[in-house]
Design a protein around this motif. Structure first.
Motif, mmCIF file in Angstrom:
data_model
loop_
_atom_site.group_PDB
_atom_site.id
_atom_site.type_symbol
_atom_site.label_atom_id
_atom_site.label_comp_id
_atom_site.label_asym_id
_atom_site.label_seq_id
_atom_site.Cartn_x
_atom_site.Cartn_y
_atom_site.Cartn_z
ATOM 1 N N UNK A 10 5.707 3.299 -14.948
ATOM 2 C CA UNK A 10 6.090 4.203 -13.859
ATOM 3 C C UNK A 10 6.788 3.435 -12.738
ATOM 4 N N UNK A 11 6.339 2.187 -12.495
ATOM 5 C CA UNK A 11 6.934 1.348 -11.457
ATOM 6 C C UNK A 11 8.412 1.103 -11.771
ATOM 7 N N UNK A 12 8.703 0.741 -13.039
ATOM 8 C CA UNK A 12 10.103 0.498 -13.429
ATOM 9 C C UNK A 12 10.911 1.790 -13.310
ATOM 10 N N UNK A 13 10.329 2.876 -13.772
ATOM 11 C CA UNK A 13 10.998 4.173 -13.691
ATOM 12 C C UNK A 13 11.272 4.553 -12.232
ATOM 13 N N UNK A 14 10.330 4.231 -11.346
ATOM 14 C CA UNK A 14 10.478 4.519 -9.913
ATOM 15 C C UNK A 14 11.666 3.753 -9.329
ATOM 16 N N UNK A 15 11.816 2.468 -9.722
ATOM 17 C CA UNK A 15 12.924 1.658 -9.211
ATOM 18 C C UNK A 15 14.271 2.129 -9.758
ATOM 19 N N UNK A 16 14.288 2.509 -11.036
ATOM 20 C CA UNK A 16 15.538 2.949 -11.664
ATOM 21 C C UNK A 16 15.879 4.403 -11.299
ATOM 22 N N UNK A 56 2.084 3.312 -3.439
ATOM 23 C CA UNK A 56 1.990 4.213 -4.586
ATOM 24 C C UNK A 56 3.391 4.352 -5.148
ATOM 25 N N UNK A 57 3.664 3.543 -6.168
ATOM 26 C CA UNK A 57 5.034 3.419 -6.667
ATOM 27 C C UNK A 57 5.280 4.411 -7.805
ATOM 28 N N UNK A 59 -2.959 13.364 2.845
ATOM 29 C CA UNK A 59 -4.276 13.925 3.159
ATOM 30 C C UNK A 59 -5.373 12.879 3.020
ATOM 31 N N UNK A 60 -5.199 11.945 2.077
ATOM 32 C CA UNK A 60 -6.216 10.907 1.847
ATOM 33 C C UNK A 60 -6.072 9.739 2.811
ATOM 34 N N UNK A 61 -4.831 9.298 3.037
ATOM 35 C CA UNK A 61 -4.634 8.059 3.796
ATOM 36 C C UNK A 61 -4.230 8.289 5.245
ATOM 37 N N UNK A 62 -3.807 9.522 5.594
ATOM 38 C CA UNK A 62 -3.448 9.833 6.973
ATOM 39 C C UNK A 62 -2.074 9.308 7.339
ATOM 40 N N UNK A 63 -1.571 9.659 8.531
ATOM 41 C CA UNK A 63 -0.222 9.237 8.953
ATOM 42 C C UNK A 63 -0.077 7.732 9.104
ATOM 43 N N UNK A 64 -1.157 7.063 9.553
ATOM 44 C CA UNK A 64 -1.096 5.598 9.700
ATOM 45 C C UNK A 64 -0.965 4.932 8.337
ATOM 46 N N UNK A 65 -1.735 5.449 7.375
ATOM 47 C CA UNK A 65 -1.657 4.918 6.017
ATOM 48 C C UNK A 65 -0.298 5.152 5.400
ATOM 49 N N UNK A 66 0.290 6.287 5.661
ATOM 50 C CA UNK A 66 1.613 6.594 5.116
ATOM 51 C C UNK A 66 2.653 5.614 5.644
ATOM 52 N N UNK A 67 2.569 5.324 6.949
ATOM 53 C CA UNK A 67 3.512 4.371 7.563
ATOM 54 C C UNK A 67 3.323 2.980 6.956
ATOM 55 N N UNK A 68 2.045 2.598 6.736
ATOM 56 C CA UNK A 68 1.757 1.300 6.108
ATOM 57 C C UNK A 68 2.361 1.239 4.707
ATOM 58 N N UNK A 69 2.181 2.292 3.916
ATOM 59 C CA UNK A 69 2.717 2.335 2.552
ATOM 60 C C UNK A 69 4.224 2.150 2.554
ATOM 61 N N UNK A 70 4.893 2.856 3.472
ATOM 62 C CA UNK A 70 6.357 2.794 3.530
ATOM 63 C C UNK A 70 6.837 1.385 3.861
ATOM 64 N N UNK A 71 6.149 0.716 4.791
ATOM 65 C CA UNK A 71 6.520 -0.663 5.149
ATOM 66 C C UNK A 71 6.277 -1.612 3.970
ATOM 67 N N UNK A 124 6.183 -0.858 0.752
ATOM 68 C CA UNK A 124 7.150 -0.589 -0.314
ATOM 69 C C UNK A 124 8.506 -1.175 0.034
ATOM 70 N N UNK A 125 8.888 -1.067 1.312
ATOM 71 C CA UNK A 125 10.167 -1.655 1.746
ATOM 72 C C UNK A 125 10.153 -3.175 1.580
ATOM 73 N N UNK A 126 9.016 -3.797 1.935
ATOM 74 C CA UNK A 126 8.901 -5.260 1.787
ATOM 75 C C UNK A 126 9.040 -5.682 0.327
ATOM 76 N N UNK A 127 8.383 -4.938 -0.571
ATOM 77 C CA UNK A 127 8.455 -5.272 -1.988
ATOM 78 C C UNK A 127 9.875 -5.079 -2.513
ATOM 79 N N UNK A 128 10.518 -4.005 -2.116
ATOM 80 C CA UNK A 128 11.895 -3.758 -2.567
ATOM 81 C C UNK A 128 12.838 -4.845 -2.057
ATOM 82 N N UNK A 129 12.636 -5.282 -0.800
ATOM 83 C CA UNK A 129 13.464 -6.373 -0.259
ATOM 84 C C UNK A 129 13.235 -7.656 -1.040
#
Length: 512
Positions: free
Chosen positions: A179-185, A362-363, A371-383, A385-390
């Motif tokens: 799923x990770x590879x599929x997510x990137x492609x 969550x790739x 709903x599980x992680x809240x807005x702070x968790x969502x912001x953390x996830x986005x950062x 994921x961006x770090x990993x993609x970079x």
């Protein structure tokens, strides 16, 4: 004719050294064989006529092999000298060893410029091209002499140097590798299967191609232009579980992905695979630029097979990145505990003082479960994921640095291997009791390693696994190995201390 085998005895030491230097420079393949194509330009510098040069070759190549070894090359040089002095070219000329001892080397017009052009590294077109040449000229002869290819790693081919950077994904089943590879492609690829059960039962290399297709392992392993020929050593059982998935995609033009079977746990890990799973992982680890270890919150236990897999990554710690995938399946408090448990588990297995970089996210193509992680968790996830993609985007830029790093590491490993083999050879008796001596040396291999380490002041961490070395050594007779060849070691030392720095200095842009 026996006189050919006597040619080295008719040369002074200075002449022999000179002829050896000429021979090495003209031998383009560095295989000790001078073909007609290699010799044409060099022999023409003598200004003999074509019929005379034809006669030189015919007399020198007494065995009609179609090439000249060093002895035959010396014969050819002596014949050219005789022809330049006005002698008629016949094989009987070479029988007068007294006369040959006073014979000067032939005059070759433009020789200095020719030799400089043949040996200078700046004639290469890129850093990678220069590494290829250095490998074939200086490192490969050492590897071949002490069978480094059997003990540690197969010989490198041109495709190994030219291959695109690779990223390998490892983890237990259902941790989201495919799923990770599929997510990137952002698309599916041939052979991709996704599900909660172990769906990927094979190694799949996802790479760029003109159209979407799946190529079987046996076919891909004999493809000379791809860097997978070394996988033939793992046999047909593995190749039947190996395939290449090709599709046109801009990301795959710069990076190749390696999807692996889910590492087994629980009762399943007691089922023996039909091939050397950890051996294959180790082979890919040496080729890859980045290794992603994937975990998910509900599968933090590291099974025995997973421990063996991680242990097989020894020496490639700098390539490892850890991904805590599907992290939105737990709330923020649980995530904190999961992260701590993961770091504790990894600390026991990786055996490194440095903390591995862990990316949390969550790739997949689904929206993050806010709903599980809240807005702070969502912001953390986005950062995260961006770090990993970079990090992944930077891989092609760092590919040349990685090649140099792996090449230097390989050269040091080959030197240590040569020291170990030559030490074993040195400790074997000359005549009697060889079988008993070999058994004793194999059983006490740790002491041999210690002796080599102390004698040559080498770091203990650079030595190979004793168990693996012992296993391979048991298939050979130590007596068949070569003694230490200081000139070969010196050639590799010169390569590391002079040739590679000069090569890098010649190219301002290291990513060529």
């Amino acid at each position: 004719m026996e006189f050919v085998s006597e040619k080295m005895d008719t040369c002074t030491k200075e002449q022999l050294k000179l002829y050896q230097n000429w021979f090495t420079s003209v031998d383009s393949d560095r295989d000790g064989r001078l073909t007609a194509n290699d010799a044409t330009e060099f022999f023409a510098m003598s200004h003999l006529t074509k019929p005379e040069l034809k006669q030189v070759w015919a007399i020198a190549d007494t065995k009609r092999q179609g090439y000249l070894g060093l002895k035959e090359f010396i014969t050819a040089m002596q014949l050219i000298s005789l022809a330049q002095e006005g002698h008629e070219l016949t094989s009987s000329l070479l029988r007068s060893t007294v006369y040959l001892e006073t014979l000067s080397p032939p005059y070759m017009e433009g020789l200095d410029a020719f030799l400089e052009n043949q040996t200078s590294l700046p004639s290469v077109t890129s850093v990678i091209d220069g590494l290829k040449r250095l490998y074939n000229e200086k490192l490969k002869p050492l590897e071949a002499t002490y069978r480094f290819n059997d003990f540690v790693s197969p010989f490198l081919t041109s495709s190994d140097f030219d291959a695109k950077p690779m990223v390998m994904l490892l983890g237990q089943y259902s941790t989201g590798k495919t799923t990770f590879i599929k997510h990137l492609l952002q698309c599916n690829y041939p052979g991709a299967h996704i599900g909660p059960e172990p769906t990927t039962d094979r190694f799949i290399v996802v790479m760029s191609g003109p159209d979407e297709r799946s190529i079987p392992g046996n076919t891909i392993a004999v493809h000379a232009e791809l860097p997978f020929t070394g996988l033939n050593t793992f046999g047909g059982s593995f190749l039947s579980k190996f395939e290449c998935s090709q599709l046109p995609h801009p990301l795959l033009e710069n990076i190749t992905f390696v999807d692996t079977p889910g590492v087994l746990s629980g009762e399943k890990q007691r089922t023996q695979r039909s091939y050397d799973f950890t051996g294959v992982i180790s082979w890919f680890a040496a080729k890859c630029d980045v290794i992603l270890l994937l975990f998910e919150p509900h599968k933090l236990d590291i099974s025995d097979e997973f421990k063996r897999v991680i242990s097989s990554l020894r020496g490639h710690d700098d390539k490892i990145r850890v991904v805590l995938n599907k992290a939105d399946q737990v709330d923020t408090q649980q995530l904190m505990r999961v992260y701590g448990a993961l770091m504790w588990s990894l600390g026991k297995v990786l055996n490194t003082p440095e903390v591995s970089r862990v990316y949390i996210g969550s790739f997949n193509d689904k929206p993050v479960n806010e709903a599980a992680i809240g807005p702070v968790g969502k912001e953390l996830f986005e950062k995260e994921q961006d770090d990993l993609l970079l990090d992944l985007i930077d891989i092609p830029k760092k590919a040349c640095d990685r090649r140099i790093n792996e090449f230097v590491k390989r050269a040091r490993d080959a030197k240590i291997h040569a020291y170990i083999i030559s030490q074993l050879k040195k400790e074997m008796p000359a005549v009697m009791g060889k079988a008993k001596a070999q058994r004793k040396l194999v059983d006490n291999l740790e002491k041999v390693f210690e002796k080599v380490q102390k004698e040559y002041h080498l770091p203990a961490g650079d030595f190979p696994s004793v168990e693996h070395f012992r296993e391979v050594l048991s298939r050979y007779s130590i007596d068949d190995f070569e003694k230490l060849k200081p000139k070969m070691i010196q050639a590799v030392d010169d390569m590391l201390s002079y040739d590679i720095p000069e090569l890098l200095k010649s190219f301002r842009n290291l990513y060529g």
